[in-house]
Design a protein around this motif. Structure first.
Motif, PDB file in Angstrom:
ATOM      1  N   THR A  81     -17.750 -11.680  25.323  1.00  0.00           N
ATOM      2  CA  THR A  81     -18.736 -11.755  26.412  1.00  0.00           C
ATOM      3  C   THR A  81     -18.233 -12.603  27.581  1.00  0.00           C
ATOM      4  OG1 THR A  81     -19.817 -13.648  25.328  1.00  0.00           O
ATOM      5  CG2 THR A  81     -20.696 -11.444  24.846  1.00  0.00           C
ATOM      6  N   ASP A  82     -17.182 -13.371  27.374  1.00  0.00           N
ATOM      7  CA  ASP A  82     -16.609 -14.184  28.442  1.00  0.00           C
ATOM      8  C   ASP A  82     -15.660 -13.307  29.265  1.00  0.00           C
ATOM      9  OD1 ASP A  82     -14.127 -15.916  29.396  1.00  0.00           O
ATOM     10  OD2 ASP A  82     -15.838 -17.261  29.277  1.00  0.00           O
ATOM     11  N   ASN A  83     -15.961 -13.143  30.553  1.00  0.00           N
ATOM     12  CA  ASN A  83     -15.196 -12.204  31.379  1.00  0.00           C
ATOM     13  C   ASN A  83     -13.742 -12.609  31.575  1.00  0.00           C
ATOM     14  OD1 ASN A  83     -17.281 -10.420  31.701  1.00  0.00           O
ATOM     15  ND2 ASN A  83     -17.891 -11.153  33.720  1.00  0.00           N
ATOM     16  N   THR A  84     -13.473 -13.906  31.612  1.00  0.00           N
ATOM     17  CA  THR A  84     -12.087 -14.350  31.781  1.00  0.00           C
ATOM     18  C   THR A  84     -11.244 -13.939  30.585  1.00  0.00           C
ATOM     19  OG1 THR A  84     -12.785 -16.233  33.129  1.00  0.00           O
ATOM     20  CG2 THR A  84     -10.597 -16.352  32.140  1.00  0.00           C
ATOM     21  N   ARG A  85     -11.754 -14.206  29.388  1.00  0.00           N
ATOM     22  CA  ARG A  85     -11.018 -13.827  28.184  1.00  0.00           C
ATOM     23  C   ARG A  85     -10.959 -12.307  28.033  1.00  0.00           C
ATOM     24  NH1 ARG A  85     -13.060 -18.743  25.736  1.00  0.00           N
ATOM     25  NH2 ARG A  85     -14.896 -17.693  24.907  1.00  0.00           N
ATOM     26  N   LEU A  86     -12.065 -11.634  28.361  1.00  0.00           N
ATOM     27  CA  LEU A  86     -12.099 -10.175  28.220  1.00  0.00           C
ATOM     28  C   LEU A  86     -11.067  -9.515  29.132  1.00  0.00           C
ATOM     29  CD1 LEU A  86     -13.352  -7.715  26.915  1.00  0.00           C
ATOM     30  CD2 LEU A  86     -15.175  -7.775  28.646  1.00  0.00           C
ATOM     31  N   SER A  87     -10.907 -10.054  30.331  1.00  0.00           N
ATOM     32  CA  SER A  87      -9.887  -9.531  31.243  1.00  0.00           C
ATOM     33  C   SER A  87      -8.503  -9.623  30.609  1.00  0.00           C
ATOM     34  CB  SER A  87      -9.918 -10.313  32.565  1.00  0.00           C
ATOM     35  OG  SER A  87      -8.913  -9.864  33.442  1.00  0.00           O
ATOM     36  N   GLU A  88      -8.234 -10.751  29.942  1.00  0.00           N
ATOM     37  CA  GLU A  88      -6.947 -10.913  29.268  1.00  0.00           C
ATOM     38  C   GLU A  88      -6.794  -9.940  28.097  1.00  0.00           C
ATOM     39  OE1 GLU A  88      -4.245 -12.720  30.117  1.00  0.00           O
ATOM     40  OE2 GLU A  88      -5.429 -13.033  31.941  1.00  0.00           O
ATOM     41  N   TYR A  89      -7.883  -9.710  27.371  1.00  0.00           N
ATOM     42  CA  TYR A  89      -7.823  -8.780  26.245  1.00  0.00           C
ATOM     43  C   TYR A  89      -7.521  -7.363  26.750  1.00  0.00           C
ATOM     44  CZ  TYR A  89     -10.259 -12.487  23.602  1.00  0.00           C
ATOM     45  OH  TYR A  89     -10.628 -13.668  23.009  1.00  0.00           O
ATOM     46  N   TYR A  90      -8.205  -6.967  27.826  1.00  0.00           N
ATOM     47  CA  TYR A  90      -7.947  -5.646  28.399  1.00  0.00           C
ATOM     48  C   TYR A  90      -6.490  -5.510  28.831  1.00  0.00           C
ATOM     49  CZ  TYR A  90     -12.963  -4.458  28.745  1.00  0.00           C
ATOM     50  OH  TYR A  90     -14.279  -4.154  28.478  1.00  0.00           O
ATOM     51  N   TYR A  91      -5.996  -6.545  29.503  1.00  0.00           N
ATOM     52  CA  TYR A  91      -4.612  -6.502  29.977  1.00  0.00           C
ATOM     53  C   TYR A  91      -3.638  -6.410  28.810  1.00  0.00           C
ATOM     54  CZ  TYR A  91      -0.086  -8.386  31.270  1.00  0.00           C
ATOM     55  OH  TYR A  91       1.266  -8.581  31.396  1.00  0.00           O
ATOM     56  N   GLU A  92      -3.852  -7.235  27.793  1.00  0.00           N
ATOM     57  CA  GLU A  92      -2.898  -7.245  26.689  1.00  0.00           C
ATOM     58  C   GLU A  92      -2.961  -5.934  25.908  1.00  0.00           C
ATOM     59  OE1 GLU A  92      -1.839 -10.109  22.978  1.00  0.00           O
ATOM     60  OE2 GLU A  92      -1.995 -11.019  24.972  1.00  0.00           O
ATOM     61  N   TYR A  93      -4.164  -5.355  25.789  1.00  0.00           N
ATOM     62  CA  TYR A  93      -4.263  -4.059  25.112  1.00  0.00           C
ATOM     63  C   TYR A  93      -3.553  -2.982  25.930  1.00  0.00           C
ATOM     64  CZ  TYR A  93      -6.121  -0.033  22.634  1.00  0.00           C
ATOM     65  OH  TYR A  93      -6.230   1.132  21.912  1.00  0.00           O
ATOM     66  N   ALA A  94      -3.684  -3.047  27.256  1.00  0.00           N
ATOM     67  CA  ALA A  94      -2.982  -2.107  28.130  1.00  0.00           C
ATOM     68  C   ALA A  94      -1.473  -2.220  27.918  1.00  0.00           C
ATOM     69  CB  ALA A  94      -3.338  -2.376  29.594  1.00  0.00           C
ATOM     70  N   MET A  95      -0.967  -3.447  27.845  1.00  0.00           N
ATOM     71  CA  MET A  95       0.456  -3.669  27.581  1.00  0.00           C
ATOM     72  C   MET A  95       0.859  -3.075  26.226  1.00  0.00           C
ATOM     73  SD  MET A  95       2.399  -5.393  29.791  1.00  0.00           S
ATOM     74  CE  MET A  95       3.554  -6.308  28.778  1.00  0.00           C
ATOM     75  N   PHE A  96      -0.008  -3.266  25.259  1.00  0.00           N
ATOM     76  CA  PHE A  96       0.249  -2.802  23.896  1.00  0.00           C
ATOM     77  C   PHE A  96       0.398  -1.281  23.852  1.00  0.00           C
ATOM     78  CE2 PHE A  96      -2.121  -1.125  20.131  1.00  0.00           C
ATOM     79  CZ  PHE A  96      -1.150  -1.342  19.173  1.00  0.00           C
ATOM     80  N   VAL A  97      -0.580  -0.538  24.395  1.00  0.00           N
ATOM     81  CA  VAL A  97      -0.518   0.926  24.301  1.00  0.00           C
ATOM     82  C   VAL A  97       0.576   1.495  25.206  1.00  0.00           C
ATOM     83  CG1 VAL A  97      -2.902   1.206  23.536  1.00  0.00           C
ATOM     84  CG2 VAL A  97      -2.398   1.252  25.985  1.00  0.00           C
ATOM     85  N   PHE A  98       0.911   0.769  26.270  1.00  0.00           N
ATOM     86  CA  PHE A  98       2.010   1.199  27.135  1.00  0.00           C
ATOM     87  C   PHE A  98       3.351   1.039  26.421  1.00  0.00           C
ATOM     88  CE2 PHE A  98       5.034  -0.191  30.639  1.00  0.00           C
ATOM     89  CZ  PHE A  98       5.334   1.103  31.049  1.00  0.00           C
ATOM     90  N   ALA A  99       3.578  -0.133  25.849  1.00  0.00           N
ATOM     91  CA  ALA A  99       4.871  -0.426  25.228  1.00  0.00           C
ATOM     92  C   ALA A  99       5.060   0.275  23.893  1.00  0.00           C
ATOM     93  CB  ALA A  99       5.018  -1.939  25.044  1.00  0.00           C
ATOM     94  N   LYS A 100       4.004   0.325  23.081  1.00  0.00           N
ATOM     95  CA  LYS A 100       4.137   0.847  21.730  1.00  0.00           C
ATOM     96  C   LYS A 100       3.889   2.348  21.623  1.00  0.00           C
ATOM     97  CE  LYS A 100       5.107  -2.942  19.442  1.00  0.00           C
ATOM     98  NZ  LYS A 100       6.376  -3.088  18.692  1.00  0.00           N
ATOM     99  N   GLU A 101       3.031   2.886  22.509  1.00  0.00           N
ATOM    100  CA  GLU A 101       2.636   4.286  22.368  1.00  0.00           C
ATOM    101  C   GLU A 101       2.944   5.131  23.601  1.00  0.00           C
ATOM    102  OE1 GLU A 101      -1.494   4.131  21.273  1.00  0.00           O
ATOM    103  OE2 GLU A 101      -1.065   3.406  19.255  1.00  0.00           O
TER     104      GLU A 101
END
Length: 280
Positions: free
Chosen positions: A148-168
Motif C-alpha cells: 500500500t506504500d506507493n514508494t515501495r510499490l514503485s520499486e516493486y513494479y520496477y524490479e518486476y519489470a527488470m525481472f521479466v525483461f531479463a529472465k523472460e
C-alpha cells in the motif's frame, strides 16, 4: 560518526574502526531507547540513530562483510523483532548483500513472522538469486498485490519489470510494469532507462524493414534522455546509452524517401505505439 566517516575517507582510519565506532554508537542509542520511558527522548534517540545509519551507509565502509559482522549477533538476539529484521534487510539490500546466508535466513524468518508485502518482496529476491523464476514471480506478484506504500510499490513494479525483461524477454509486459512504476514516481530514472533498454531490444524484431527498426532508436534515446534528467544516479549511464544509440538513427536519405523532415512527429506503431520526433 561524521568525523569518523571523514577520517576514513581521508585514509586516516581503517574500515574496522569505522565499523567499531558505528557499532558502539548504535549500542548506546539502543540502550537509551530500550530503557527510557520519556517519549520525547526516545524519539530524539531514534532520529539520531537514523542519522548515524545514513552516515555509516554512505561512508564506504558499509560493505557486505562489515554489515554481516555487525548484524549477525544482533539478528541472533532479535530474531523475533519484525521491525529490526525489516530494517536489517533494507540495509543489506542497499549494499547488494542478498547472496549472504544472513539475508536468506532473515528473509525466511520475516516471512514466517509477518507474511507482508515487504517480506514477500524479499522472498522474491531470494528465489531470484537461486534462479527459481517461478517462485520468484509468485512472490513478486504477492508483494505487488499487498503493498500500500506507493514508494515501495514503485520499486516493486520496477524490479518486476527488470525481472521479466531479463529472465523472460517479455518486452511488452516489462514496459507495462515500468510504466506502473512511473505512474507512482514519474522521476524514477531507472524505470525510464529500462524502457529505453526495452526498446533497444525490441528493435531487433520490430517492423517490416530496416528503416522501421531504426525508428525505435528515436524512442529509446527519448527515454535515456528523460532518465538522464530525472536523477543523478542514472545520469552517466543514461548519457552513454543515448550517445551510443544515436548512431543507429535512420539517415536523411531514408527519411527523404518517406517524406519525413527533421523535427517532425513520428508514430512508432505496433505494440510500442508511441510518438517521437524525427532526428538524424
Amino acid at each position: 560518526m561524521q568525523t569518523t566517516r571523514s577520517l576514513f575517507k581521508l585514509g586516516e582510519l581503517p574500515k574496522e574502526t569505522v565499523v567499531k565506532n558505528y557499532d558502539n554508537i548504535n549500542k548506546v542509542l539502543n540502550t537509551l531507547i530500550e530503557r527510557n520511558e520519556d517519549a520525547e527522548l526516545v524519539k530524539s534517540c531514534q532520529d539520531v540513530k537514523q542519522y548515524v545509519e545514513d552516515i555509516f551507509g554512505t561512508s564506504g565502509a558499509a560493505d557486505c562483510e562489515a554489515l554481516v559482522n555487525i548484524f549477525t549477533p544482533q539478528f541472533n538476539e532479535n530474531n523475533n523483532d519484525i521491525e529490526f529484521i525489516k530494517n536489517m534487510l533494507r540495509r543489506l539490500g542497499k549494499a547488494n548483500c542478498e547472496d549472504t546466508p544472513l539475508f536468506s535466513q532473515a528473509t525466511e524468518k520475516l516471512y514466517e513472522l509477518d507474511p507482508s508485502a515487504e517480506a514477500a518482496f524479499n522472498m522474491a529476491r531470494r528465489y531470484l538469486k537461486r534462479d527459481d523464476t517461478e517462485k520468484a514471480k509468485e512472490y513478486y506478484k504477492e508483494a505487488m498485490e499487498q503493498e500500500t506504500d506507493n514508494t515501495r510499490l514503485s520499486e516493486y513494479y520496477y524490479e518486476y519489470a527488470m525481472f521479466v525483461f531479463a529472465k523472460e524477454n517479455a518486452l511488452s509486459e516489462a514496459r507495462n510494469y515500468a510504466r506502473k512504476a512511473l505512474e507512482l514516481n514519474p522521476e524514477h530514472c531507472q524505470a525510464l532507462m529500462l524502457i529505453g533498454d526495452i526498446y533497444v531490444a525490441a528493435s531487433r524484431s520490430f517492423g517490416a524493414d530496416a528503416f522501421e527498426k531504426s525508428t525505435v532508436f528515436w524512442l529509446a534515446v527519448d527515454y535515456f534522455e528523460k532518465s538522464r534528467r530525472a536523477g543523478q544516479d542514472c545520469a552517466v549511464d543514461a548519457s552513454q546509452k543515448a550517445a551510443t544509440y544515436r548512431r543507429y538513427f535512420p539517415n536523411k536519405e531514408e527519411a527523404f524517401f518517406r517524406s519525413l523532415q527533421e523535427g517532425q512527429t513520428y508514430k512508432v506503431g505496433g505494440w510500442i505505439n508511441e510518438s517521437t520526433r524525427v532526428r538524424f
